[in-house]
Motif scaffolding. Sequence first.
Motif, PDB file in Angstrom:
ATOM      1  N   VAL A 160      21.670  42.725  33.619  1.00 47.72           N
ATOM      2  CA  VAL A 160      22.138  43.213  34.923  1.00 47.72           C
ATOM      3  C   VAL A 160      21.252  44.381  35.331  1.00 47.72           C
ATOM      4  CG1 VAL A 160      24.111  44.058  36.251  1.00 47.72           C
ATOM      5  CG2 VAL A 160      24.480  42.565  34.264  1.00 47.72           C
ATOM      6  N   PRO A 161      20.100  44.081  35.916  1.00 43.43           N
ATOM      7  CA  PRO A 161      19.183  45.160  36.288  1.00 43.43           C
ATOM      8  C   PRO A 161      19.783  46.056  37.367  1.00 43.43           C
ATOM      9  CG  PRO A 161      18.348  43.030  37.020  1.00 43.43           C
ATOM     10  CD  PRO A 161      19.606  42.780  36.266  1.00 43.43           C
ATOM     11  N   LYS A 162      19.377  47.298  37.334  1.00 45.76           N
ATOM     12  CA  LYS A 162      19.863  48.279  38.304  1.00 45.76           C
ATOM     13  C   LYS A 162      19.353  47.918  39.695  1.00 45.76           C
ATOM     14  CE  LYS A 162      20.009  53.184  39.273  1.00 45.76           C
ATOM     15  NZ  LYS A 162      19.621  54.516  38.833  1.00 45.76           N
ATOM     16  N   VAL A 163      20.263  48.009  40.642  1.00 45.38           N
ATOM     17  CA  VAL A 163      19.909  47.745  42.046  1.00 45.38           C
ATOM     18  C   VAL A 163      20.070  49.053  42.801  1.00 45.38           C
ATOM     19  CG1 VAL A 163      20.534  46.483  44.128  1.00 45.38           C
ATOM     20  CG2 VAL A 163      20.710  45.360  41.895  1.00 45.38           C
ATOM     21  N   GLU A 164      19.022  49.452  43.477  1.00 45.70           N
ATOM     22  CA  GLU A 164      19.084  50.679  44.245  1.00 45.70           C
ATOM     23  C   GLU A 164      19.964  50.449  45.473  1.00 45.70           C
ATOM     24  OE1 GLU A 164      17.774  53.642  43.476  1.00 45.70           O
ATOM     25  OE2 GLU A 164      17.017  52.783  41.611  1.00 45.70           O
ATOM     26  N   THR A 165      20.916  51.335  45.682  1.00 39.38           N
ATOM     27  CA  THR A 165      21.780  51.263  46.863  1.00 39.38           C
ATOM     28  C   THR A 165      21.782  52.610  47.565  1.00 39.38           C
ATOM     29  OG1 THR A 165      23.724  51.893  45.581  1.00 39.38           O
ATOM     30  CG2 THR A 165      23.303  49.544  45.832  1.00 39.38           C
ATOM     31  N   THR A 175      30.112  38.518  31.869  1.00 43.70           N
ATOM     32  CA  THR A 175      28.767  39.076  31.716  1.00 43.70           C
ATOM     33  C   THR A 175      28.527  39.477  30.262  1.00 43.70           C
ATOM     34  OG1 THR A 175      28.807  39.893  33.988  1.00 43.70           O
ATOM     35  CG2 THR A 175      27.196  40.878  32.509  1.00 43.70           C
ATOM     36  N   ASP A 178      21.687  46.005  30.053  1.00 45.07           N
ATOM     37  CA  ASP A 178      20.698  46.605  30.952  1.00 45.07           C
ATOM     38  C   ASP A 178      19.662  45.590  31.408  1.00 45.07           C
ATOM     39  OD1 ASP A 178      21.861  49.101  30.924  1.00 45.07           O
ATOM     40  OD2 ASP A 178      20.539  49.892  29.372  1.00 45.07           O
ATOM     41  N   ASP A 179      19.287  44.675  30.524  1.00 42.74           N
ATOM     42  CA  ASP A 179      18.313  43.646  30.893  1.00 42.74           C
ATOM     43  C   ASP A 179      18.954  42.530  31.715  1.00 42.74           C
ATOM     44  OD1 ASP A 179      16.259  44.964  29.611  1.00 42.74           O
ATOM     45  OD2 ASP A 179      16.455  43.808  27.760  1.00 42.74           O
ATOM     46  N   ASP A 185      20.243  38.724  36.099  1.00 41.28           N
ATOM     47  CA  ASP A 185      18.930  38.108  35.896  1.00 41.28           C
ATOM     48  C   ASP A 185      19.134  36.703  35.315  1.00 41.28           C
ATOM     49  OD1 ASP A 185      16.367  37.342  35.244  1.00 41.28           O
ATOM     50  OD2 ASP A 185      15.807  39.297  34.434  1.00 41.28           O
TER      51      ASP A 185
END
Length: 72
Positions: free
Chosen positions: A61-66, A46, A58-59, A2
Amino acid sequence: MDTDLLRKRAAAQGDETHEEIARRAGIDRSAVTRVFAGTVPTLANTTALAWAYEISLDDLVPKVETKVEVPA
């Protein structure tokens, strides 16, 4: 990553340039430039950026759905 959040937190600390962000995080300026260009940074970089600007991982590097396809 982000980068909008990172840029906002950096600006709040008075860091406007890649050089200033790199200096505060203790990493190379070229690594910061690559982050803002969309390259995935190393875990070490990071973490350094997150700690420097008090951002949770967590903020930052937001979770990316794969989708993972499992062979039949």
